[in-house]
Scaffold this active site. Structure first.
Site, PDB file in Angstrom:
ATOM      1  N   HIS A 168      -5.663  11.576  -3.744  1.00 31.67           N
ATOM      2  CA  HIS A 168      -4.712  10.482  -3.942  1.00 31.67           C
ATOM      3  C   HIS A 168      -5.324   9.175  -3.427  1.00 31.67           C
ATOM      4  CE1 HIS A 168      -0.985   8.209  -3.837  1.00 31.67           C
ATOM      5  NE2 HIS A 168      -0.369   9.212  -4.437  1.00 31.67           N
ATOM      6  N   GLY A 201      -0.726 -10.083   9.928  1.00 28.51           N
ATOM      7  CA  GLY A 201      -1.867  -9.467  10.605  1.00 28.51           C
ATOM      8  C   GLY A 201      -3.168 -10.202  10.319  1.00 28.51           C
ATOM      9  N   HIS A 252      -8.482  -3.220   9.403  1.00 22.65           N
ATOM     10  CA  HIS A 252      -8.567  -2.439  10.651  1.00 22.65           C
ATOM     11  C   HIS A 252      -9.653  -1.379  10.452  1.00 22.65           C
ATOM     12  CE1 HIS A 252      -7.536   0.427  13.778  1.00 22.65           C
ATOM     13  NE2 HIS A 252      -6.764  -0.491  14.335  1.00 22.65           N
ATOM     14  N   PRO A 253     -10.609  -1.279  11.362  1.00 28.00           N
ATOM     15  CA  PRO A 253     -11.806  -0.449  11.097  1.00 28.00           C
ATOM     16  C   PRO A 253     -11.498   1.019  10.810  1.00 28.00           C
ATOM     17  CG  PRO A 253     -11.708  -1.184  13.399  1.00 28.00           C
ATOM     18  CD  PRO A 253     -10.692  -1.979  12.651  1.00 28.00           C
ATOM     19  N   THR A 254     -10.425   1.566  11.385  1.00 27.00           N
ATOM     20  CA  THR A 254     -10.126   2.984  11.131  1.00 27.00           C
ATOM     21  C   THR A 254      -8.793   3.187  10.423  1.00 27.00           C
ATOM     22  OG1 THR A 254      -9.058   3.200  13.302  1.00 27.00           O
ATOM     23  CG2 THR A 254     -11.410   3.745  13.177  1.00 27.00           C
ATOM     24  N   ALA A 255      -7.833   2.245  10.596  1.00 25.85           N
ATOM     25  CA  ALA A 255      -6.485   2.426  10.026  1.00 25.85           C
ATOM     26  C   ALA A 255      -6.282   1.650   8.742  1.00 25.85           C
ATOM     27  CB  ALA A 255      -5.417   2.043  11.060  1.00 25.85           C
ATOM     28  N   GLY A 256      -7.271   0.885   8.296  1.00 27.08           N
ATOM     29  CA  GLY A 256      -7.201   0.218   7.008  1.00 27.08           C
ATOM     30  C   GLY A 256      -6.139  -0.851   6.916  1.00 27.08           C
TER      31      GLY A 256
END
Lengths: 304, 304
Positions: free
Chosen positions: A81, A162, A167-171
């Protein structure tokens, strides 16, 4: 009593303990209830169905997003997905005594908190969209997590809230108000899928039909029938009965009987009230339904 | 979750503090909810609408009956409505996940306790009746409080539970299981009340119509329309849509339009589900309605 529904999607469909921790964040709150949750390993995605009073629900969704950002790292995420964030999309749906305008306001409150407190870029979509090209979630999500590091530099895709960097890991996350979507299938007494396709074309918005209807013709192989498969994206403005009666009318033209229908998944009481009100030529509201009166009392009582 | 509805009638419609004390007995219980209560000074009678889980509801109804017997003295009671007891009649209605048979069982448990612990003779009526002449509440109540001191001596009227003598101040009580009664009115576009009367005759049980329908024709003076006024005494077996469609069919014969309908008071979700299922040619159940799912969760949570 005011109730909003939300069906947040998180990019984790394999590690059950992670999804359970995200669900637990919702359960901390009074007057927020988890109706259902499910995970899909192939999609590597989970979908949680929540209902709650607006302010507590917003706080719960914020905490769930925070937890997802802690536990999910998009750099290691694969699945069928498309996805762009740990908390990928958070829709708010007016369920009871709540307007779409209120849901838009709440989506902005939630979006701002996610942006400012978690440092995750947020895009407002659907009814909350701040520009037309952001209404459609698929348009926002195009390029996915990996593509967003470039996409976000385009002034057209500056986030609503924002930082201007992924965000490097949370997108990145999409938040928005939308109507409840009803998935509705109608079976026709013929093996000729072309007739289902013609009827689908006749009733759907994209080819001249009803404003909030998407529809396709489907061959239910081996069952000897075909189906018109419908999404009603705003059942308040394009109610169930009108879609059904229009299908009956078009089917008659081909001498094809309408065998039956089915609503997929959960649906709101209001969709029933509108349908009964049409056929019985009356005007019913939820306050007259015993179960609703009881629900109203229980929600009031539920302050722990 | 199992839910039963009860609408007990008490012979007090003037002293608010007395009715409030009776209502307070219900509120002591977990998982018993007072949806509504009203008093009528002319009838000198109050009606309380309760919903609850079976065992707690039965205990609440017992305590309410006990309190009514303490506070109401039938020897001083006058009012327009016929009555025979302080707690006059206590119906139990299957509302959710409960069968009529279970309600009959619960009515016997409640009746036995009222008879044995409070010394009030109890007659089982409607679906709980132990002989045909006790099915109809009006037949039981004939003679009222004052007449019962003689009537009870007749072996035909030996009570189902409790002593063979009338309680000196609290009289006798009827307890029984019955279906939810739906009051349903249909307006016709004519001033000729004879047409409403002919349609009422065509649809009602007593003159050859549907089994669970009572109906009369009514002239809504000054409004330029007439009405078929209907009681559906078992909406599961004679559903709303069938009554409505039969009225439409008969009205057509006179060239009279059906202008609209109205359901009086509260009605159960199931009556909506049956109606929508008919018109949309499907088979819906309460588990698919969001508000019902939420209600189910809240009832589970409501253990205080």
């Amino acid at each position: 009593m005011k109730l909003i529904e939300s069906v947040p999607n998180f990019s984790e469909g394999r590690r059950k303990e992670v999804v359970e921790k995200i669900v637990a964040e919702a359960k901390k709150y009074d007057r927020v209830w988890v109706l259902d949750w499910s995970m899909d390993a192939d999609h590597n995605r989970s979908v949680i169905t929540l209902v709650g009073e607006p302010e507590n629900l917003i706080n719960a969704l914020f905490d769930m997003t925070k937890k997802a950002a802690e536990l999910i790292d998009l750099r290691n995420h694969t699945g069928q997905h498309p996805r762009m964030g740990a908390a990928d999309v958070i829709p708010l749906v007016p369920l009871y005594n709540t307007t779409m305008e209120e849901c838009v306001e709440y989506s902005k409150i939630l979006g701002r908190r996610i942006g400012e407190e978690l440092g995750i870029p947020v895009y407002l979509y659907e009814k909350s969209a701040t520009r037309p090209e952001r209404q459609n979630l698929a348009d926002i999500r195009r390029g996915e997590f990996e593509g967003f590091f470039e996409k976000i530099k385009d002034p057209l895709w500056k986030p609503d809230f924002g930082p201007d960097r992924v965000h490097p890991t949370a997108g990145v996350t999409a938040v928005g108000a939308r109507e409840f979507l009803i998935a509705f299938n109608v079976n026709l007494g013929t093996r000729d899928v072309k007739i289902a396709e013609k009827i689908a074309r006749a009733i759907r918005f994209s080819s001249g039909g009803l404003r909030y209807v998407k529809a396709i013709g489907v061959d239910l192989k081996g069952k000897g029938v075909v189906q018109v498969s419908i999404n009603i994206t705003d059942h308040k403005r394009t109610p169930l009965y009108r879609v059904f009666e229009l299908i009956k009318m078009e089917a008659e033209r081909y001498g094809v009987p309408v065998l039956g229908s089915d609503i997929v998944g959960l649906f709101p009481l209001e969709s029933l009230l509108k349908t009964v009100s049409y056929y019985l030529r009356t005007d019913l509201n939820a306050k007259k339904v015993i179960e609703s009166s009881l629900l109203e009392i229980l929600v009031r009582e539920s302050e722990k």
